[in-house]
Enzyme design. Structure first.
Site, PDB file in Angstrom:
ATOM      1  N   PRO A  41       0.859  -1.233   0.118  1.00  0.00           N
ATOM      2  CG  PRO A  41      -0.767  -1.774   1.627  1.00  0.00           C
ATOM      3  CD  PRO A  41       0.606  -2.121   1.226  1.00  0.00           C
ATOM      4  CD  GLU A  42       2.526   2.924  -4.164  1.00  0.00           C
ATOM      5  OE1 GLU A  42       3.127   4.209  -4.480  1.00  0.00           O
ATOM      6  OE2 GLU A  42       2.813   2.188  -4.885  1.00  0.00           O
TER       7      GLU A  42
ATOM      8  CE  LYS B  41       5.143   3.486   1.141  1.00  0.00           C
ATOM      9  NZ  LYS B  41       6.113   2.427   0.119  1.00  0.00           N
TER      10      LYS B  41
ATOM     11  CG  ASN C 294       7.557  -0.978  -6.973  1.00  0.00           C
ATOM     12  OD1 ASN C 294       8.486  -0.334  -7.253  1.00  0.00           O
ATOM     13  ND2 ASN C 294       7.424  -2.172  -7.567  1.00  0.00           N
TER      14      ASN C 294
ATOM     15  NE  ARG D 207       8.972  -3.710  -2.466  1.00  0.00           N
ATOM     16  CZ  ARG D 207       9.482  -4.587  -1.303  1.00  0.00           C
ATOM     17  NH1 ARG D 207      10.415  -5.650  -2.018  1.00  0.00           N
ATOM     18  NH2 ARG D 207       9.506  -4.272  -0.345  1.00  0.00           N
TER      19      ARG D 207
END
Length: 264
Positions: A2-3, A51, A165, A250
């Site tokens: 999650p961003e 986050k 990401n 990533r």
């Protein structure tokens, strides 16, 4: 993972369900806090910091959680079936008369004194969606390691907090620069524009159920997750490769024509 926009949405849902209400159920399913009992205490607020989620509770306590890749907080009404995953994945339950918040697959869950929150989030750079936002500090943080690849610098929460990401790949595309380009070789004005774009995108998506960086419903993203599909600007197939240290790499997406700079 999650961003920042997603975590802020989670904080808002939890705050709406719990803040100002007395806990009637408390179950922290991690060994260190298994005997902690928060029932009878009032939830003061739930806020996001980058986050990270901070649930502040009467008595000077804060429940700190981080979702990382798979974690989630779900809010249920009385009698509603819990659907966030099997019971063995539940790490936390906070219940009031009106709602129950259930934390699934939380890799980070700790109970702190509120005065000690900096132990959990003090290392973070300015929060793109927070009241502490400071663009000059964020730009200065990004440029303190000139040789670092742009994508890695953007993901480092010590520089600025909230980019994940997806936004990393999208911002590099908007900057017309590959994620492997040394950030110090970019003009300072370009880095400033990039940071401005990051804040604009996160703010635009903080209330949206589905994230969009293109301003469209379909496709919603320029490059992320679009490997082998045509670039929305030039039609060249989008490419992908992992970026970062082996244990923390990533998948990264870019257009080999629109974005200049080194690639794997």
């Amino acid at each position: 993972m999650p961003e920042g926009d997603t975590v802020h949405q989670a904080a808002r849902r939890l705050h709406s369900a719990l803040a100002g209400r007395v806990l009637t159920r408390s179950d922290l399913r991690v060994p260190q806090y298994a005997t902690a009992d928060l029932t009878g205490r009032t939830v003061l607020d739930v806020t996001a910091r980058g986050k990270h989620l901070l649930t502040r509770i009467e008595g000077g306590l804060t429940l700190h959680s981080h979702l990382r890749m798979d974690g989630a907080w779900k809010v249920y009404a009385p009698g509603e079936r819990w659907s966030g995953g099997p019971a063995h994945q539940i790490r936390a339950i906070l219940g009031t008369v009106e709602h129950t918040a259930v934390g699934y697959r939380l890799p980070v869950l700790e109970l702190l004194r509120t005065q000690d929150e900096t132990q959990a989030v003090g290392h973070l750079g300015p929060d793109l969606l927070g009241p502490d936002w400071d663009q000059e500090t964020a730009v200065r943080n990004l440029l303190q390691d000139p040789a670092r690849p742009l994508g890695e610098a953007l993901l480092d929460q010590r520089n600025l907090a909230g980019i994940g990401n997806v936004y990393k790949s999208e911002l590099c595309f908007l900057a017309a620069t590959t994620p492997w380009f040394p950030i110090g070789e970019l003009p300072t004005a370009t880095v400033e524009r990039l940071v401005t774009a990051a804040r604009r995108l996160l703010e635009a998506n903080r209330d949206r159920p589905a994230r969009s960086t293109t301003g469209r419903r379909d496709p919603r993203l320029y490059v992320y997750g679009r490997v082998s599909r045509p670039c929305l600007r030039c039609g060249t197939p989008i490419r992908t490769a992992n970026q970062g240290a082996p244990a923390r790499d990533r998948p990264t997406y870019w257009c080999p024509r629109c974005q200049l700079g080194p690639t794997p």
